[in-house]
Write an enzyme that holds these catalytic residues in place. Structure first.
Site, PDB file in Angstrom:
ATOM      1  NE  ARG A 129      -4.079  -1.327   0.056  1.00  0.00           N
ATOM      2  CZ  ARG A 129      -5.107  -1.606   0.831  1.00  0.00           C
ATOM      3  NH1 ARG A 129      -4.918  -2.119   2.005  1.00  0.00           N
ATOM      4  NH2 ARG A 129      -6.331  -1.333   0.452  1.00  0.00           N
TER       5      ARG A 129
ATOM      6  CB  SER B 222      -7.910   0.709  -2.891  1.00  0.00           C
ATOM      7  OG  SER B 222      -7.050   0.729  -1.789  1.00  0.00           O
TER       8      SER B 222
ATOM      9  CG  ASP C  10      -4.685  -0.924  -3.372  1.00  0.00           C
ATOM     10  OD1 ASP C  10      -5.168  -2.061  -3.270  1.00  0.00           O
ATOM     11  OD2 ASP C  10      -4.523  -0.167  -2.404  1.00  0.00           O
TER      12      ASP C  10
END
Ligand code: NAD
Length: 377
Positions: A121, A132, A129
């Protein structure tokens, strides 16, 4: 270099790992892209759109996979899918390594497996990502699911026949999904309360108009919370006891509860006890977004709606992003493209994984047939 996009085979998986938008970019990089017929249809990506983007359409999974150097997938490939792949292929997917049982097949095929959920992250990795991007759409959808299940209304309404009170929503776990859930529930007019064991989440909750449910924290624990750099930490028995009391009070008075608390690679913490659910009003709704990793709510069941004796509905849908397949796929596909594009060599038109890159290294759970992944204790 050939990139293959097979249709997903996991039950209920409607997403696809590449869209016509990302295929066009891979084709522009000089890659040959093969998409299995119908692979994107549930995510609103039809074969003719892939063809217009420069892909060829293959009739079967075997035809898609047998000559592909890179395979883009959503769910981890099964042993049957691996059997169709080219020896030594590179596969990008959400491998769920802690519960994956196919490592032997990956090793035997000499695969390189890139577990997209293990991308660190760090700021540079944000555009790749998948945790997310998928949590964001899931947090939104969870609130709509709750609104749909709930036989009441979210907003306050002043009518000639009297005033309707706004729904009270409690969100437990305020990461990416929780923040989106707070924002969505507020937009629908609910009164929102939220909690997380990261004290930094308080400001985010309040900036979205939510009320912070405070759990007292010792100095020692506050220091621990800070030292973990914003990620969940292992709370003490005292904190768990105090948190249970705060949760019990807020949840017993809520109409809608959305739980999102997860600990990567481990079982999710139990936050809502059966005795608290038993105190809720009939018709209240709980969405347990952590149900696939063990659940935050006692009594939640994977892919079921459990109706309790006191008339509370506990919704445990495991794959919420698949219910928003179009946008979830668009974001997931861009995550994959953003991950691979910096490793494209313009001279050779090849994409070669940079194994020394600190964004790539932790994702390589299997590298050219060697299993690197070790389950956390
Ligand atoms: P997650 O899905 O792993 O967990 C959801 C939330 O549950 C987290 O906020 C976590 O603190 C909370 N939680 C876990 N155990 C709990 C417990 N026992 N009681 C109460 N709450 C509990 O989280 P996530 O959405 O992946 O985000 C985790 C962190 O990562 C957040 O701080 C987020 O801001 C950060 N993040 C950073 C980046 C980046 O690129 N820098 C990207 C995304 C998220």
């Amino acid at each position: 270099m050939q990139i293959g996009i097979p249709a997903e085979t996991l039950a209920g998986e409607t997403r696809v790992a590449a869209t016509p938008e990302t295929v066009k970019k891979f084709v522009a990089m000089g890659c040959k892209v093969v998409v299995q017929a119908g692979a994107g249809v549930a995510a609103s990506c039809i074969d003719s759109a892939y063809e217009a983007a420069g892909a060829s359409i293959a009739a079967s999974a075997a035809d898609t996979l047998s000559a592909s150097d890179i395979v883009l997938k959503v769910a981890a490939p099964t042993a049957d899918e691996v059997a169709l792949m080219k020896q030594g292929a590179t596969v990008l997917a959400a491998f769920a390594p802690h519960q994956n049982t196919h490592f032997d097949a990956y090793a035997a095929k000499g695969l390189t497996c890139v577990a997209m959920e293990l991308i660190p992250r760090i700021t540079r990795a944000q555009s790749s990502d998948i945790l997310s991007s998928q949590a964001n759409v899931a947090g939104y959808k969870a609130v709509l699911m709750a609104a749909n299940e709930y036989a009441g209304l979210f907003p306050m309404m002043m009518t000639a026949a009297g005033t309707i009170k706004p729904a009270r929503a409690v969100i437990l776990g305020v990461g990416v999904a929780g923040l989106q859930a707070i924002a969505t529930a507020k937009r629908l007019g609910a009164v929102v309360e939220a909690s997380d064991l990261r004290p930094a989440a308080r400001e985010q909750v309040e900036s979205l108009g939510g009320r912070w449910l405070d759990v007292p924290m010792s100095e020692e624990e506050a220091a621990k919370a800070l030292s973990t750099g914003g990620y969940a930490w292992q709370p003490s028995p005292e904190y768990i006891r105090d948190q249970a009391a705060v949760v019990d009070k807020a949840v017993s008075n809520a109409n809608v509860v959305i739980t999102t608390a997860q600990i990567p690679g481990r079982k999710a913490p139990t936050l809502v006890k059966a005795e608290t659910v038993a105190k809720m009003k009939p018709g209240s709704i709980i969405i347990d977004m952590a149900v696939s990793s063990g659940g935050n709510v006692e009594g939640s069941q994977l892919d079921q709606i459990v109706v309790t004796e006191n008339g509370v509905r506990i919704v445990g849908i495991g794959n919420i992003p698949a219910l928003v397949a179009t946008e979830a796929s668009a974001l997931y596909a861009r995550n994959m493209l953003n991950f691979l594009a910096p490793m494209h060599n313009k001279e050779t038109s090849e994409i070669v994984l940079n194994r020394e890159d600190d964004m790539v290294k932790p994702t390589l759970i299997v590298d050219a047939g060697t299993v690197n992944y070790q389950k956390p204790n």
